[in-house]
Design an enzyme around this catalytic site. Structure first.
Site, PDB file in Angstrom:
ATOM      1  N   SER A 222      37.036 115.920  50.587  1.00 48.78           N
ATOM      2  CA  SER A 222      37.773 115.532  51.798  1.00 48.78           C
ATOM      3  C   SER A 222      39.012 116.384  52.047  1.00 48.78           C
ATOM      4  O   SER A 222      39.478 116.466  53.182  1.00 48.78           O
ATOM      5  CB  SER A 222      38.180 114.056  51.725  1.00 48.78           C
ATOM      6  OG  SER A 222      37.045 113.238  51.780  1.00 48.78           O
ATOM      7  N   ASP A 282      46.615 110.649  50.166  1.00 47.40           N
ATOM      8  CA  ASP A 282      45.209 111.023  50.004  1.00 47.40           C
ATOM      9  C   ASP A 282      44.863 112.198  50.935  1.00 47.40           C
ATOM     10  O   ASP A 282      45.577 112.488  51.898  1.00 47.40           O
ATOM     11  CB  ASP A 282      44.329 109.809  50.302  1.00 47.40           C
ATOM     12  CG  ASP A 282      42.935 109.936  49.699  1.00 47.40           C
ATOM     13  OD1 ASP A 282      42.702 110.850  48.883  1.00 47.40           O
ATOM     14  OD2 ASP A 282      42.080 109.097  50.029  1.00 47.40           O
ATOM     15  N   THR A 284      42.807 113.166  53.405  1.00 47.47           N
ATOM     16  CA  THR A 284      42.613 113.264  54.856  1.00 47.47           C
ATOM     17  C   THR A 284      43.934 113.196  55.621  1.00 47.47           C
ATOM     18  O   THR A 284      44.164 114.028  56.508  1.00 47.47           O
ATOM     19  CB  THR A 284      41.588 112.217  55.323  1.00 47.47           C
ATOM     20  OG1 THR A 284      40.410 112.345  54.505  1.00 47.47           O
ATOM     21  CG2 THR A 284      41.211 112.407  56.769  1.00 47.47           C
ATOM     22  N   GLU A 435      42.360 107.446  60.278  1.00 51.96           N
ATOM     23  CA  GLU A 435      41.271 107.565  59.306  1.00 51.96           C
ATOM     24  C   GLU A 435      40.782 106.223  58.775  1.00 51.96           C
ATOM     25  O   GLU A 435      41.551 105.445  58.224  1.00 51.96           O
ATOM     26  CB  GLU A 435      41.732 108.409  58.102  1.00 51.96           C
ATOM     27  CG  GLU A 435      40.580 108.670  57.122  1.00 51.96           C
ATOM     28  CD  GLU A 435      41.018 108.959  55.693  1.00 51.96           C
ATOM     29  OE1 GLU A 435      42.187 108.695  55.358  1.00 51.96           O
ATOM     30  OE2 GLU A 435      40.170 109.431  54.915  1.00 51.96           O
ATOM     31  N   HIS A 444      31.241 105.676  47.763  1.00 52.44           N
ATOM     32  CA  HIS A 444      31.311 106.174  46.377  1.00 52.44           C
ATOM     33  C   HIS A 444      30.959 105.055  45.396  1.00 52.44           C
ATOM     34  O   HIS A 444      30.237 105.273  44.433  1.00 52.44           O
ATOM     35  CB  HIS A 444      32.716 106.695  46.056  1.00 52.44           C
ATOM     36  CG  HIS A 444      32.957 108.099  46.494  1.00 52.44           C
ATOM     37  ND1 HIS A 444      32.263 109.167  45.980  1.00 52.44           N
ATOM     38  CD2 HIS A 444      33.815 108.626  47.411  1.00 52.44           C
ATOM     39  CE1 HIS A 444      32.684 110.289  46.553  1.00 52.44           C
ATOM     40  NE2 HIS A 444      33.630 109.981  47.428  1.00 52.44           N
ATOM     41  N   ASP A 485      34.309 113.751  57.886  1.00 52.89           N
ATOM     42  CA  ASP A 485      34.666 114.982  57.181  1.00 52.89           C
ATOM     43  C   ASP A 485      33.521 115.474  56.300  1.00 52.89           C
ATOM     44  O   ASP A 485      33.500 116.631  55.900  1.00 52.89           O
ATOM     45  CB  ASP A 485      35.946 114.784  56.367  1.00 52.89           C
ATOM     46  CG  ASP A 485      35.898 113.535  55.514  1.00 52.89           C
ATOM     47  OD1 ASP A 485      34.930 112.750  55.620  1.00 52.89           O
ATOM     48  OD2 ASP A 485      36.839 113.332  54.711  1.00 52.89           O
ATOM     49  N   HIS A 486      32.569 114.591  56.029  1.00 52.83           N
ATOM     50  CA  HIS A 486      31.398 114.913  55.204  1.00 52.83           C
ATOM     51  C   HIS A 486      30.573 113.649  55.166  1.00 52.83           C
ATOM     52  O   HIS A 486      31.009 112.601  55.629  1.00 52.83           O
ATOM     53  CB  HIS A 486      31.804 115.317  53.781  1.00 52.83           C
ATOM     54  CG  HIS A 486      32.548 114.240  53.088  1.00 52.83           C
ATOM     55  ND1 HIS A 486      31.910 113.139  52.531  1.00 52.83           N
ATOM     56  CD2 HIS A 486      33.865 114.029  52.915  1.00 52.83           C
ATOM     57  CE1 HIS A 486      32.828 112.329  52.034  1.00 52.83           C
ATOM     58  NE2 HIS A 486      34.025 112.830  52.262  1.00 52.83           N
ATOM     59  N   HIS A 612      29.408 113.085  47.403  1.00 50.33           N
ATOM     60  CA  HIS A 612      29.243 113.535  48.793  1.00 50.33           C
ATOM     61  C   HIS A 612      27.907 114.265  48.970  1.00 50.33           C
ATOM     62  O   HIS A 612      27.323 114.741  48.010  1.00 50.33           O
ATOM     63  CB  HIS A 612      30.375 114.484  49.190  1.00 50.33           C
ATOM     64  CG  HIS A 612      31.724 113.841  49.161  1.00 50.33           C
ATOM     65  ND1 HIS A 612      32.882 114.531  49.384  1.00 50.33           N
ATOM     66  CD2 HIS A 612      32.097 112.561  48.922  1.00 50.33           C
ATOM     67  CE1 HIS A 612      33.915 113.705  49.294  1.00 50.33           C
ATOM     68  NE2 HIS A 612      33.459 112.503  49.011  1.00 50.33           N
TER      69      HIS A 612
END
Lengths: 653, 653
Positions: A222, A282, A284, A435, A444, A485-486, A612
């Site tokens: 990220s 974090d 992002t 976000e 995750h 973002d992914h 990811h």
């Protein structure tokens, strides 16, 4: 037998490719390295640093005799022009030569054998330059007499006229099309295959896909991906706003300006809002402000929100007007911060809100810092349905031993940010990044219920944002983008009769509780029942989170774990636990799904969670410039399109 | 503690929902059933049948005393108008009352206990009616005196003007965005995160997502989903061009017209091309012509290509002008066909091509049937790289004991179809459906290399089609759509060092060969080497299929299997094999991945392959009406948008 009209004879050329998953230095396949590397794109006027390195590997497959070249040269040629030494080109002083060394492993065998390869390095860095004239540039590093590394750079040509007053970029961290489909299924009623309501995302006029891969690996994290979205430069896993050089110092890597730095440099009275359901240090949120090769340098991140980059001359943008999220531990000196950041921000004219009431009561005409708990914000599911999971967390944002209470969600934070920025910056416009961080965090953890709850909260936030902007008369002047973002490799493949699964004793028989194709049936999450949940008009979440027939969901790669496909009522899932034995690694957490069955992992045993994935992620756009966001493109195009829409491409003064 | 401003008090209403994954009859939650069901949409003038059923369950949770109502009535009301008995509404005769019974299982417990529920039925069917006036209709079934089932129908209002001369619909069966991303990674070179070439799909101006769920389950099969794409009606798994009633007869179910039936009815001189890499009786080609509740009725499918529906008065459209694919066994009386279809087609003025040479030499001014092998066409990977897998298949299309030779691919078939239709129907236009079927078939087999090869062949075909249409001067008059019928839960999460995995002896240690995030590295499939494959200009497939570092790919649900992440050089993968013990089911096929490790399944043990998934699938569009295909919508909208573009919405004569 006829074959392969399209297939030509085998090539005679042999390329001596290094192992591509273990790299001496990402973006540097030769012994000479140029950052920004070959194929980099730039916004006209965007500040950046240039890092050059010459490598002399001492051992390993690339070993050579001698020291790294201290006399390398570097020239820049605008296409059609002549080659100019870099210092002349930018009219700057020649920097001092640096020297260091580093080690790396050529592959997993070398790692197992503890046989690192050592590399000696000479290097220079040219700081804070910019290219203004659109077109192609050839940047050439000459070293070891005859060797050269060429980087082709492109300064994109784009209109200078500003078309959007405001931009709001929503990032569903880790969000994929597959997850949106699943979220729709559990929150929106359908009859005979026709949905009776639409997600806010489904109503966007423009859809695109962006490719999330990074510069030197096809799976991103990220930090790297947020950097691409905000700066137009793909970099390396864990990096924020810099290309990663081989030096040990995480703060000396070559930087490039982010969209908020450029926007504020050009429009000092514009406003910036940064919002996350994660801890604010974090990746992002951090990637808008920070410049470091290590995303884990949290104190650096908070300090750049507070005072920008201080170790080098760099764009001083004044920090966000609104900064809302979690992660109090990175603001409190009693916890992990190096300074008392609450005090520093307050001295810098920020109001401080530590709960939802204070957030909503804060005056709209002043800067606002809101930090609502330590670590990440509890998930929507815990805040709204399984609320007893909020207890005994000792996560109060003031650093006391109490639990965080009166928590806002993404919607409350985003709507407040709009109010403040509209009040303070209504004339010059604003940029917001909001976000939904725990889509990713709960994916995750393989806690699909919680992840989808976060996604639905994002959708609800987008819906409320559009309504708010309409009320303020700003909707038609605001470019709204929702993207990720992914991805994570998530999908749904049927349903599970949890009652039947619980009744079976054998792991193989339990699997017969799963219905696929026609036996998937219909979603029970939207059905009314005695305990069903109901929401305000236009707000869509499941009516029940624990129907008898649940979703048969999964990800494509996972640690050892157990599955019973039931919502985790006692708090976010922990699929695997450490054995503390490095060789054995992580094993399934029995308590996570007692009534379920065991699935052995398809990830290295050091992984305790999912990872990811590769997939392109969706982009939803509406507002001025929306047409730029249709079709399929690179993640960096999000930056260039936003910059075009804000008219940020500069001509040299 | 503050929670859930959006969450209202629990509802008092209790809905007696049946188990949703086991249904008495899909689309019929009440004891009265109406097909087309509630929420059905229609194209103005589209012919359809109306099936009514009244159920009287004898046992089970819905058991009631007495026979099913023989005196039910059915009325139709145009919104704002008055309620009219159906026979009067359509000016048709009242059909005879039918009676039958059927059984079903209420859930898996009932199935295990062999305790079926029995239902007696009364029914009527009104055949071949149409609604012409756009707007809302209420269709009401009254039964048992006071009970009623209401179906709300919508005849969509749309412009009548034809905007496209030709439509070509490419279907990548089972294709998702995730697969496109992976195919790009293995076939297109990139430098520092920037691709040096683009897929044909990546160049389309318009991107959409369509929702693939079926009428009565959220996971579809290819029959059901193709039906939705071609007719605007979602139905039940395994159904082609009909809603599924509860009678045993697979040929009496209520039909609705497909796009080729409507197009040819209105434009008798227009041309139709149907192309598939599957056997031609398979669901995706079949759904254009067939009308049956059982996709496995292959003879019915081929007969409807040959002579249309014959058991009822129905649209006689003359069959496809071009029909190209595989599945010779369904054309040969010596194999599975009931008649000698090759002869019948030839007597009906079709040329017959049984290999690529004959295909390409066939005159463009005559109808063409091309059948190139039994079963499915071998995959692109087997036809082009591992060609020894084509031997000893005894799959010649003439029914001899020889191997099929001189095989065309999707590209050769599609380009020939365009030549024929352009020659024969250049004035009135044409419709082509071209299916890359084995993306799905190889995804089922978890043979990701072969599936991605098929996807790249589709992309190459799309590219060549655009070039061909440009040459013919037809590009700007042709709507090109590329989409899928459903997904598979596939993604890529990193890379695998196959050399390292082979060197490890322990299943857990083998997993440490997997690199994720930054250790994914770069794609080795595009790298040049001594044995690398090369292609014509503009054609993109991997340079090597067996690099040391392969993709770490997977699907989210699977049978027991083994993984070594290496290409299967000896032919398509067989991940699991039957134990012949019903309770034990299928187990991992050791020979499938000897050097790999075991993964236990997450599907019922009767599954030997992967299954379909929920995800929305991408839609790429270019040409006239392309703007209709942006954003997110239902699969049935593909039909309505194509119909609008061809001007197929009718006014009553």
């Amino acid at each position: 037998m006829q074959t392969i009209s399209c297939l030509l004879a085998a090539a005679a050329v042999i390329s001596g490719a290094a192992a591509q998953t273990h790299q001496r230095l990402g973006g540097c396949p030769d012994l000479g390295c140029v950052f920004p590397p070959d194929q980099a794109d730039f916004l006209a006027g965007q500040f950046f640093d240039i890092r050059l390195e010459v490598h002399s590997p001492i051992n390993g497959t690339e070993a050579r005799a001698g020291e790294p070249d201290p006399n390398f040269t570097f020239t820049i040629t605008k296409k059609g022009g002549k080659s100019v030494p870099v210092a002349n080109f930018f009219k700057i002083d020649e920097p001092v030569l640096e020297r260091w060394n580093f080690t790396w492993y050529e592959d997993r065998f070398a790692e197992d054998a503890h046989s690192p390869s050592l590399v000696n390095v000479t290097s220079k860095i040219y700081r804070r330059v910019a290219l203004y004239e659109p077109g192609e540039y050839e940047a050439t590093l000459n070293y070891y007499g005859t060797q050269k590394t060429v980087a082709n750079w492109l300064v994109r040509k784009m209109p200078h006229k500003r078309r959007a007053k405001n931009v709001i970029l929503f990032i569903g961290d880790g969000m994929t099309t597959n997850m949106i489909t699943a979220a729709r299924l559990i929150a929106h009623k359908s009859i005979n295959g026709k949905y009776m309501s639409k997600m806010a995302l489904d109503k966007f006029p423009i859809l695109g896909h962006q490719m999330t891969h990074s510069m030197d690996s096809f799976i991103t994290d990220s930090a790297n991906s947020a950097t691409a979205l905000y700066t137009g430069h793909k970099t390396t896993v864990n990096a924020l706003g810099v290309y990663v050089d081989s030096s040990k110092n995480p703060f000396d890597d070559p930087k490039f300006e982010t969209i908020v730095e450029i926007f504020k440099r050009q429009h000092p009275h514009a406003g910036i809002g940064i919002i996350s359901t994660a801890f604010l240090a974090d990746a992002t949120p951090a990637a808008l402000a920070a410049h470091t090769s290590k995303r884990g340098e949290y104190d650096h991140v908070i300090s750049t929100f507070y005072e920008g980059v201080t170790n080098y001359t760099w764009t001083q943008w004044g920090g966000p007007d609104v900064l809302l999220g979690a992660g109090a531990e990175n603001f409190l000196k009693s916890e992990e911060a190096k300074r008392e950041y609450y005090d520093l921000f307050e001295n810098n004219d920020y109001n401080l809100a530590l709960n939802k009431t204070a957030l909503q009561q804060a005056p709209d005409d002043q800067k606002l810092l809101g930090v609502f708990c330590k670590s990440n914000l509890p998930t929507w599911l815990d805040r709204n349905v399984y609320t007893s999971n909020l207890l005994n967390k000792t996560n109060a944002p003031d650093g006391s031993a109490r639990d965080a209470e009166d928590l806002p969600g993404l919607k409350e934070m985003t709507l407040k940010a709009i109010d403040v920025l509209h009040k303070r910056n209504g004339k010059d416009g604003w940029f917001i990044m909001s976000e939904a961080a725990s889509i990713d965090k709960q994916m995750h953890a393989m806690d699909y219920d919680r992840a989808l709850g976060e996604l639905l909260e994002l959708d609800d936030t987008v819906s409320a944002t559009i309504e708010k902007l309409k009320q303020l008369g700003e909707l038609e002047d605001t470019l709204i983008i929702v993207t990720a973002d992914h991805g994570h490799g998530f999908d749904v493949t049927g349903s599970v009769d949890t009652k039947y699964m619980e009744a079976q004793k054998d792991d193989r028989l339990k699997r017969n509780a799963i219905g696929y194709y026609g036996n998937s049936g219909l979603s029970q999450y939207t059905m009314s029942g005695p305990n069903s949940l109901r929401y305000s008009e236009g707000v869509h979440f499941p009516s029940q989170w624990d129907p008898r027939y649940t979703l048969h969901s999964g990800v494509v790669a996972f640690p050892d774990h157990r599955e019973n496909y039931e919502v985790h009522k006692d708090g976010p899932r922990t699929p695997a636990v450490s054995t503390k034995d490095k060789k054995l690694g992580n094993i399934a957490n029995y308590k996570d799904a007692v009534t379920g069955y065991l699935v052995n992992g398809t990830l290295p045993v050091n992984a305790a969670q999912g990872v990811h994935s590769l997939t392109d992620v969706p982009v939803f756009a509406r507002g001025p410039c929306q047409e730029l966001f249709g079709g399929v493109y690179n993640s960096i195009d999000i930056f260039f399109n936003m910059a075009e829409c804000l008219g940020l491409s500069e001509k040299k003064k």
